[in-house]
Design a protein around this motif. Structure first.
Motif, PDB file in Angstrom:
ATOM      1  N   LEU A 166       0.735  -1.209   0.021  1.00 20.49           N
ATOM      2  CA  LEU A 166       0.211   0.116  -0.068  1.00 20.49           C
ATOM      3  C   LEU A 166       0.866   1.225   0.008  1.00 20.49           C
ATOM      4  O   LEU A 166       1.880   1.494   0.642  1.00 20.49           O
ATOM      5  CB  LEU A 166      -0.933   0.091   1.139  1.00 20.49           C
ATOM      6  CG  LEU A 166      -1.989  -1.051   1.426  1.00 20.49           C
ATOM      7  CD1 LEU A 166      -2.802  -0.632   2.765  1.00 20.49           C
ATOM      8  CD2 LEU A 166      -2.763  -0.864   0.141  1.00 20.49           C
ATOM      9  N   THR A 167       0.486   2.254  -0.674  1.00 17.62           N
ATOM     10  CA  THR A 167       0.978   3.722  -0.497  1.00 17.62           C
ATOM     11  C   THR A 167       0.534   4.183   0.778  1.00 17.62           C
ATOM     12  O   THR A 167      -0.476   3.637   1.169  1.00 17.62           O
ATOM     13  CB  THR A 167       0.691   4.305  -1.651  1.00 17.62           C
ATOM     14  OG1 THR A 167      -0.756   4.716  -1.630  1.00 17.62           O
ATOM     15  CG2 THR A 167       1.060   3.593  -3.161  1.00 17.62           C
ATOM     16  N   ARG A 168       1.377   5.402   1.116  1.00 19.82           N
ATOM     17  CA  ARG A 168       0.953   5.978   2.460  1.00 19.82           C
ATOM     18  C   ARG A 168      -0.809   6.472   2.069  1.00 19.82           C
ATOM     19  O   ARG A 168      -1.451   6.432   3.113  1.00 19.82           O
ATOM     20  CB  ARG A 168       1.897   7.096   2.495  1.00 19.82           C
ATOM     21  CG  ARG A 168       1.175   7.703   3.729  1.00 19.82           C
ATOM     22  CD  ARG A 168       2.463   8.375   4.641  1.00 19.82           C
ATOM     23  NE  ARG A 168       3.339   7.524   5.228  1.00 19.82           N
ATOM     24  CZ  ARG A 168       4.442   7.856   5.673  1.00 19.82           C
ATOM     25  NH1 ARG A 168       4.756   8.988   5.958  1.00 19.82           N
ATOM     26  NH2 ARG A 168       5.221   6.773   6.013  1.00 19.82           N
ATOM     27  N   LEU A 169      -0.921   6.935   0.995  1.00 17.57           N
ATOM     28  CA  LEU A 169      -2.351   7.286   0.787  1.00 17.57           C
ATOM     29  C   LEU A 169      -3.363   6.291   0.962  1.00 17.57           C
ATOM     30  O   LEU A 169      -4.381   6.619   1.524  1.00 17.57           O
ATOM     31  CB  LEU A 169      -2.457   8.152  -0.801  1.00 17.57           C
ATOM     32  CG  LEU A 169      -4.024   8.260  -1.161  1.00 17.57           C
ATOM     33  CD1 LEU A 169      -4.477   9.587  -0.093  1.00 17.57           C
ATOM     34  CD2 LEU A 169      -3.920   9.065  -2.541  1.00 17.57           C
ATOM     35  N   GLU A 170      -2.928   5.042   0.310  1.00 20.46           N
ATOM     36  CA  GLU A 170      -3.800   3.931   0.662  1.00 20.46           C
ATOM     37  C   GLU A 170      -4.086   3.649   1.862  1.00 20.46           C
ATOM     38  O   GLU A 170      -5.235   3.418   2.452  1.00 20.46           O
ATOM     39  CB  GLU A 170      -3.406   2.709  -0.429  1.00 20.46           C
ATOM     40  CG  GLU A 170      -3.626   3.204  -1.790  1.00 20.46           C
ATOM     41  CD  GLU A 170      -2.785   2.262  -2.731  1.00 20.46           C
ATOM     42  OE1 GLU A 170      -3.223   2.275  -3.863  1.00 20.46           O
ATOM     43  OE2 GLU A 170      -1.690   1.596  -2.497  1.00 20.46           O
ATOM     44  N   ALA A 171      -2.880   3.579   2.596  1.00 16.41           N
ATOM     45  CA  ALA A 171      -3.056   3.168   4.044  1.00 16.41           C
ATOM     46  C   ALA A 171      -3.987   4.375   4.784  1.00 16.41           C
ATOM     47  O   ALA A 171      -4.700   3.782   5.706  1.00 16.41           O
ATOM     48  CB  ALA A 171      -1.569   3.226   4.518  1.00 16.41           C
ATOM     49  N   CYS A 172      -3.509   5.550   4.510  1.00 20.62           N
ATOM     50  CA  CYS A 172      -4.401   6.409   5.189  1.00 20.62           C
ATOM     51  C   CYS A 172      -6.048   6.448   4.874  1.00 20.62           C
ATOM     52  O   CYS A 172      -6.858   6.723   5.551  1.00 20.62           O
ATOM     53  CB  CYS A 172      -4.116   8.001   5.033  1.00 20.62           C
ATOM     54  SG  CYS A 172      -2.508   8.346   5.546  1.00 20.62           S
ATOM     55  N   THR A 173      -6.493   5.976   3.508  1.00 21.18           N
ATOM     56  CA  THR A 173      -7.620   5.768   3.222  1.00 21.18           C
ATOM     57  C   THR A 173      -8.309   4.412   4.163  1.00 21.18           C
ATOM     58  O   THR A 173      -9.600   4.756   4.430  1.00 21.18           O
ATOM     59  CB  THR A 173      -7.861   5.488   1.576  1.00 21.18           C
ATOM     60  OG1 THR A 173      -7.118   6.560   1.034  1.00 21.18           O
ATOM     61  CG2 THR A 173      -9.068   5.203   1.289  1.00 21.18           C
ATOM     62  N   LEU A 174      -7.519   3.490   4.098  1.00 29.39           N
ATOM     63  CA  LEU A 174      -7.890   2.336   5.006  1.00 29.39           C
ATOM     64  C   LEU A 174      -8.175   2.700   6.267  1.00 29.39           C
ATOM     65  O   LEU A 174      -9.067   2.622   6.877  1.00 29.39           O
ATOM     66  CB  LEU A 174      -7.005   1.256   4.996  1.00 29.39           C
ATOM     67  CG  LEU A 174      -6.973   0.105   5.741  1.00 29.39           C
ATOM     68  CD1 LEU A 174      -8.500  -0.581   5.574  1.00 29.39           C
ATOM     69  CD2 LEU A 174      -5.906  -0.998   5.666  1.00 29.39           C
ATOM     70  N   MET A 175      -7.345   3.708   7.045  1.00 29.19           N
ATOM     71  CA  MET A 175      -7.675   4.057   8.460  1.00 29.19           C
ATOM     72  C   MET A 175      -8.840   4.940   8.459  1.00 29.19           C
ATOM     73  O   MET A 175      -9.491   4.904   9.378  1.00 29.19           O
ATOM     74  CB  MET A 175      -6.452   4.786   8.858  1.00 29.19           C
ATOM     75  CG  MET A 175      -5.386   3.992   9.304  1.00 29.19           C
ATOM     76  SD  MET A 175      -4.064   4.762  10.518  1.00 29.19           S
ATOM     77  CE  MET A 175      -3.385   5.880   9.288  1.00 29.19           C
ATOM     78  N   ALA A 176      -8.820   5.896   7.465  1.00 27.73           N
ATOM     79  CA  ALA A 176     -10.013   6.783   7.465  1.00 27.73           C
ATOM     80  C   ALA A 176     -11.261   6.007   7.460  1.00 27.73           C
ATOM     81  O   ALA A 176     -12.285   6.176   8.099  1.00 27.73           O
ATOM     82  CB  ALA A 176     -10.057   7.771   6.512  1.00 27.73           C
ATOM     83  N   ARG A 177     -11.342   4.904   6.494  1.00 29.46           N
ATOM     84  CA  ARG A 177     -12.520   4.115   6.392  1.00 29.46           C
ATOM     85  C   ARG A 177     -12.956   3.475   7.703  1.00 29.46           C
ATOM     86  O   ARG A 177     -13.803   3.140   7.878  1.00 29.46           O
ATOM     87  CB  ARG A 177     -12.126   3.055   5.180  1.00 29.46           C
ATOM     88  CG  ARG A 177     -13.328   2.038   4.998  1.00 29.46           C
ATOM     89  CD  ARG A 177     -12.523   1.134   3.860  1.00 29.46           C
ATOM     90  NE  ARG A 177     -13.401  -0.039   3.598  1.00 29.46           N
ATOM     91  CZ  ARG A 177     -13.374  -1.150   4.492  1.00 29.46           C
ATOM     92  NH1 ARG A 177     -12.615  -1.242   5.450  1.00 29.46           N
ATOM     93  NH2 ARG A 177     -14.218  -2.118   4.180  1.00 29.46           N
ATOM     94  N   GLU A 178     -11.643   2.926   8.274  1.00 23.17           N
ATOM     95  CA  GLU A 178     -11.849   2.075   9.574  1.00 23.17           C
ATOM     96  C   GLU A 178     -12.661   2.981  10.465  1.00 23.17           C
ATOM     97  O   GLU A 178     -13.369   2.741  11.340  1.00 23.17           O
ATOM     98  CB  GLU A 178     -10.751   1.390  10.100  1.00 23.17           C
ATOM     99  CG  GLU A 178     -10.415   0.085   8.958  1.00 23.17           C
ATOM    100  CD  GLU A 178     -11.259  -0.566   8.691  1.00 23.17           C
ATOM    101  OE1 GLU A 178     -12.381  -0.997   9.592  1.00 23.17           O
ATOM    102  OE2 GLU A 178     -11.601  -1.042   7.483  1.00 23.17           O
TER     103      GLU A 178
END
Length: 180
Positions: A9-21
């Motif tokens: 995952l890119t940092r943006l994708e990891a952040c999207t995952l955290m925001a989603r969670e």
């Protein structure tokens, strides 16, 4: 997918995952406010270490949902979510969860966080590893049930958030009467 063919995952994708969670937790009610706040603080830490290129959409999304959850806890007033999450929510695959944890810890190491920021980062990492029994998979070789989220799913989620924020920013102005 074999690990040699997998792109982390890119940092943006990891952040999207955290925001989603964070947002999915907040849909559970007032008892999830602390957990949602922990994810928000970890997200802010990652955002501070690198421009994500999302125009602040992920933080704005989580902030809006946190505010709605706080208002609901205080007044019972239910607000419409910016983005409707799928139900049931697909779980991120174990590699995706570990990538997000790596991004959190890497950002914390880059930033020299305060003790509170470090604790938020650790709590967010812990919550990510508790999802869908990841700790059991790592320690006990448990085979997970299906229904995994993909990076394409995360990208679609970010696009939905950005679109919802653009609409939300325009709505109040569009509803104002025209001055003559």
């Amino acid at each position: 997918m074999k690990s040699e063919n997998r792109i982390p995952l890119t940092r943006l994708e990891a952040c999207t995952l955290m925001a989603r969670e964070a947002v999915s937790l907040l849909e559970g009610g007032a008892e999830a406010l602390d957990s949602g706040t922990e994810f928000r603080e970890a997200l802010a830490l990652l955002h501070a270490t690198q421009d994500l290129g999302d125009g602040g959409a992920l933080l704005a999304w989580v902030d809006a949902e946190l505010e709605s959850a706080r208002r609901f806890a205080k007044t019972g007033e239910q607000a419409e979510s910016l983005v409707r999450l799928d139900a049931p929510l697909p779980m991120p695959d174990p590699a995706m969860q570990l990538d997000a944890v790596r991004e959190i810890l890497q950002a914390a190491a880059q930033r020299q966080p305060t003790p509170e920021q470090w604790q938020s980062a650790l709590n967010a990492a812990r919550m990510l590893t508790e999802m869908d029994g990841l700790e059991d998979m790592v320690l006990g070789a448990m085979v997970p049930d299906g229904g995994f989220l993909t990076t394409e799913g995360l990208r679609r989620q970010l696009a939905d958030v950005q679109a919802a924020l653009r609409i939300s920013d325009r709505t109040p102005q569009a509803m104002r009467p025209v001055q003559t």
